[in-house]
Scaffold this motif. Structure first.
Motif, PDB file in Angstrom:
ATOM      1  N   HIS A 209      37.627  38.001 -21.897  1.00 43.14           N
ATOM      2  CA  HIS A 209      38.728  37.581 -22.772  1.00 43.14           C
ATOM      3  C   HIS A 209      38.981  38.666 -23.820  1.00 43.14           C
ATOM      4  CE1 HIS A 209      37.625  33.728 -20.967  1.00 43.14           C
ATOM      5  NE2 HIS A 209      38.823  33.302 -21.301  1.00 43.14           N
ATOM      6  N   PHE A 210      40.251  39.009 -23.985  1.00 48.14           N
ATOM      7  CA  PHE A 210      40.627  40.040 -24.941  1.00 48.14           C
ATOM      8  C   PHE A 210      41.870  39.598 -25.704  1.00 48.14           C
ATOM      9  CE2 PHE A 210      38.384  42.072 -21.483  1.00 48.14           C
ATOM     10  CZ  PHE A 210      37.560  43.010 -22.108  1.00 48.14           C
ATOM     11  N   VAL A 211      42.093  40.210 -26.854  1.00 41.51           N
ATOM     12  CA  VAL A 211      43.277  39.931 -27.660  1.00 41.51           C
ATOM     13  C   VAL A 211      44.290  41.044 -27.454  1.00 41.51           C
ATOM     14  CG1 VAL A 211      44.195  39.646 -29.997  1.00 41.51           C
ATOM     15  CG2 VAL A 211      41.986  38.634 -29.392  1.00 41.51           C
ATOM     16  N   VAL A 212      45.531  40.689 -27.160  1.00 34.53           N
ATOM     17  CA  VAL A 212      46.606  41.663 -26.986  1.00 34.53           C
ATOM     18  C   VAL A 212      47.256  41.906 -28.350  1.00 34.53           C
ATOM     19  CG1 VAL A 212      48.810  42.156 -25.857  1.00 34.53           C
ATOM     20  CG2 VAL A 212      47.054  40.852 -24.648  1.00 34.53           C
ATOM     21  N   PRO A 213      47.296  43.149 -28.817  1.00 34.20           N
ATOM     22  CA  PRO A 213      47.945  43.445 -30.102  1.00 34.20           C
ATOM     23  C   PRO A 213      49.408  43.025 -30.087  1.00 34.20           C
ATOM     24  CG  PRO A 213      46.675  45.331 -29.321  1.00 34.20           C
ATOM     25  CD  PRO A 213      46.745  44.360 -28.176  1.00 34.20           C
ATOM     26  N   GLN A 282      33.723  38.446  -8.552  1.00 32.95           N
ATOM     27  CA  GLN A 282      34.675  38.965  -9.526  1.00 32.95           C
ATOM     28  C   GLN A 282      34.932  37.945 -10.619  1.00 32.95           C
ATOM     29  OE1 GLN A 282      37.610  39.065  -6.154  1.00 32.95           O
ATOM     30  NE2 GLN A 282      39.089  38.622  -7.772  1.00 32.95           N
ATOM     31  N   ASP A 283      35.349  38.440 -11.763  1.00 34.01           N
ATOM     32  CA  ASP A 283      35.608  37.587 -12.923  1.00 34.01           C
ATOM     33  C   ASP A 283      37.045  37.818 -13.398  1.00 34.01           C
ATOM     34  OD1 ASP A 283      32.754  36.614 -13.479  1.00 34.01           O
ATOM     35  OD2 ASP A 283      32.493  38.793 -13.541  1.00 34.01           O
ATOM     36  N   MET A 284      37.839  36.776 -13.380  1.00 37.07           N
ATOM     37  CA  MET A 284      39.216  36.884 -13.850  1.00 37.07           C
ATOM     38  C   MET A 284      39.215  37.205 -15.341  1.00 37.07           C
ATOM     39  SD  MET A 284      42.172  33.964 -13.665  1.00 37.07           S
ATOM     40  CE  MET A 284      43.473  33.956 -14.874  1.00 37.07           C
ATOM     41  N   VAL A 285      40.129  38.081 -15.736  1.00 35.94           N
ATOM     42  CA  VAL A 285      40.245  38.496 -17.129  1.00 35.94           C
ATOM     43  C   VAL A 285      41.535  37.947 -17.721  1.00 35.94           C
ATOM     44  CG1 VAL A 285      40.466  40.476 -18.686  1.00 35.94           C
ATOM     45  CG2 VAL A 285      38.896  40.590 -16.735  1.00 35.94           C
ATOM     46  N   ILE A 286      41.435  37.448 -18.944  1.00 33.22           N
ATOM     47  CA  ILE A 286      42.599  36.915 -19.666  1.00 33.22           C
ATOM     48  C   ILE A 286      42.752  37.685 -20.971  1.00 33.22           C
ATOM     49  CG2 ILE A 286      43.594  34.907 -20.829  1.00 33.22           C
ATOM     50  CD1 ILE A 286      41.984  33.155 -18.878  1.00 33.22           C
TER      51      ILE A 286
END
Length: 290
Positions: A209-213, A282-286
């Protein structure tokens, strides 16, 4: 009088429906036959067009104005051209869904913005797998840096009340091969594209999980990626056809969910991906703007 009134009401409803449909746009890119332009292409053929065929009717049913680029039309120039044209067409507050079902490849970072020294890239049908000086030097790959420029412009056009979804059912690692015994197909390659001869070494990470600027005046964006940048994206076989696993489950979830500003559906897709036996490695990324 009643007949005239019914006609007027029907016309108004039609206009409202049309207006609503024009507020929702989708652009889908899918490649299956990488040998269509170059019979000696080292990329293995996959089933990206199946993803497009699966999702297009669904989005149309939900009122999206859908455009698709497949096979020999899915060149770098045409993909970027269509993205630019889409940016011109949309209006403030629109919802846009972008979908890429193709190969992905690590691409040697040129501007030093990547910690591991590698950009991620989409592989259009006219992009070759290896650097060859004077023959193919990477001009047809679409790196994340290039894509970001187009997406930034699109998000500004959509404005703060708009919404952008970007689906990448490719991978940036794995093996560019097909095992004919068990009919396994993977999207991507461990072979980094490097003008300097640099060898790609994947750095593992547990983050999914990541934050999109988000800049002032931009639409929030949500990115869905079929796997981490260090993993294989293995296709799944359903009802006799191969699909990207994330594309298949996006179809399953959106068959009962209206695609709008709410991101809850994304986590449903992730939950189904975790149960998919073909996607167990595999691991889905959001990535979501907050």
């Amino acid at each position: 009088m009643m007949k005239r009134l019914i006609t007027i009401v029907a016309t108004v409803l039609l206009c409202v429906t049309h207006s609503y449909a024009q507020k929702k746009y989708a652009l889908l890119v899918g490649i299956s036959n990488y040998h269509a332009l170059n019979k000696a292409n080292e990329w293995n053929n996959i089933h990206g067009t199946n993803d497009v065929s699966l999702i297009t009717p669904l989005l149309k049913k939900q009122g999206f104005n859908v455009s698709a680029i497949t096979e020999t039309k899915a060149t770098r120039a045409n993909i970027l051209k269509q993205l630019k044209q889409l940016t011109h067409r949309v209006s403030k507050g629109s919802i846009v869904y972008l979908h890429f079902s193709c190969h992905g490849q690590p691409f040697e970072d040129k501007n030093g913005d990547e910690e591991d020294g590698w950009d991620e890239s989409l592989v259009p049908i006219d992009a070759l797998i290896a650097y060859k000086k004077g023959s193919y030097e990477g001009k047809n790959h679409i790196t994340d840096d290039v894509l970001a420029e187009y997406l930034d412009a699109l998000r500004f056009k959509l404005g703060c009340k708009g919404k952008l979804y970007v689906v990448v059912d490719a991978c940036h690692a794995g093996k560019a091969s097909r095992d004919f015994d068990d009919e396994s197909f993977t999207r991507g390659t461990k072979r980094g594209f490097s003008p300097s001869g640099k060898v790609y070494l994947a750095r593992s990470s547990n983050r999914t999980h990541f934050v999109v600027p988000i800049k002032a005046g931009q639409a929030p964006a949500t990115f869905l990626e079929a796997c981490k940048s260090t993993q294989i994206n293995a296709e799944t076989k359903k009802n006799g056809n191969f699909y990207g696993p994330m594309s298949y489950y996006i179809h399953q979830v959106l068959s009962t969910t209206q695609l709008g500003h709410n991101d809850a559906w994304v986590y449903k897709v992730q939950g189904l991906m975790r149960k998919e036996i073909d996607a167990k490695r595999q691991d889905m990324v959001i990535e979501i703007s907050k």
